[in-house]
Motif scaffolding. Structure first.
Motif, mmCIF file in Angstrom:
data_model
loop_
_atom_site.group_PDB
_atom_site.id
_atom_site.type_symbol
_atom_site.label_atom_id
_atom_site.label_comp_id
_atom_site.label_asym_id
_atom_site.label_seq_id
_atom_site.Cartn_x
_atom_site.Cartn_y
_atom_site.Cartn_z
ATOM 1 N N ASN A 203 0.821 -1.215 0.000
ATOM 2 C CA ASN A 203 0.000 0.000 0.000
ATOM 3 C C ASN A 203 0.854 1.263 0.000
ATOM 4 O O ASN A 203 0.479 2.280 -0.567
ATOM 5 N N TYR A 214 -4.761 4.867 -1.555
ATOM 6 C CA TYR A 214 -4.327 4.078 -2.692
ATOM 7 C C TYR A 214 -4.479 4.906 -3.962
ATOM 8 O O TYR A 214 -5.569 5.326 -4.311
ATOM 9 N N VAL A 254 -6.428 -4.067 -3.787
ATOM 10 C CA VAL A 254 -6.657 -2.682 -3.354
ATOM 11 C C VAL A 254 -8.033 -2.248 -3.811
ATOM 12 O O VAL A 254 -8.629 -2.826 -4.704
#
Length: 254
Positions: A203, A214, A254
């Protein structure tokens, strides 16, 4: 007369300061890394250069005798300043070596104009029945702190001399938008000059500004040349590779 001498001294000082070349954010050739290919007879090499027309020489001979020449896929890349300093314009170069001999040591060198890199090396697997690799994660630190990461890798290799590769599950940097941290990683981890890697962004590589969550793997993708077998939109940052009887999937959700 005294005022004239002082004035001349100031002018000379200014000229000398202007004559000193400013230190570039990276060298003529920088950020070299060897990444595992999709199969053991393949390797991906990634590097940055300011010079057009670069290439690599590779051979099974340590002095690069009878070396083959491999041309990279090249694209020009830069990133404007955000909360952090800009990434200066450079050529991002990706070389894909295929058809390599298994269980063999290779040596290679990047050549760009009159500049040459150190000689890097990698093995296309070990002959032992078992495969030993090191898994590291969260190596994020600042600038010279990557020397400590390098010390850990060297200690691992001392205890596991038949280490085949390094597998990292991300957070190489604290902020992907800070070039100084990328430079720190590549300059500090000298033990990776003779060891291939399989890297995954975390991340923190997606944090391209101070406030962003993100964002994207754009910056990460400029630094690694992974197998291009992932899914659309995450090519290079998600992929798989085969090593002996194992297939490893490198995925970041993500």
């Amino acid at each position: 007369m005294k005022k004239l001498i002082t004035f001349i001294s100031i002018i000379v000082t200014i000229l000398l300061i202007n004559a000193i070349p400013t230190k570039a954010m990276y060298a003529d050739i920088a950020n070299i890394v060897t990444s595992l290919g999709e199969t053991m007879d393949q390797m991906g090499i990634n590097y940055h250069t300011r010079i057009e027309g670069s290439y690599i020489l590779y051979s099974t001979d340590a002095k690069l005798n009878n070396a083959k020449k491999a041309m990279p896929e090249v694209h020009e890349w830069e990133r404007a300043a955000t909360d952090y300093a800009a990434f200066e314009k450079r050529y991002v170069c990706k070389v894909n070596l295929t058809g390599l001999k298994l269980y063999t040591t290779y040596y290679y060198q990047v050549v760009a104009g009159t500049s040459k890199s150190d000689i890097y090396t990698f093995n296309t697997g070990k002959t032992e029945n078992t495969t030993q690799f090191a898994w590291i994660t969260d190596s994020q630190t600042y600038d010279n702190g990557y020397n400590q990461v390098d010390a850990v890798i060297k200690n691992l290799r001392k205890n596991v001399p038949n280490l085949s590769f390094i597998l990292s599950t991300g957070d190489i940097t604290d902020r992907g938008g800070k070039e100084a941290q990328w430079n720190g990683f590549f300059q500090g981890t000298t033990s990776l000059k003779d060891l291939p890697v399989s890297m995954l962004p975390g991340n923190h590589e997606y944090y391209t500004t101070a406030a962003s969550g993100y964002d994207s793997p754009e910056i990460y993708n400029q630094y690694f040349n992974n197998p291009q077998n992932g899914f659309e939109g995450r090519m290079n940052s998600s992929y798989y590779f085969k090593y002996k009887n194992n297939k490893l999937y490198m995925l970041l959700f993500v």
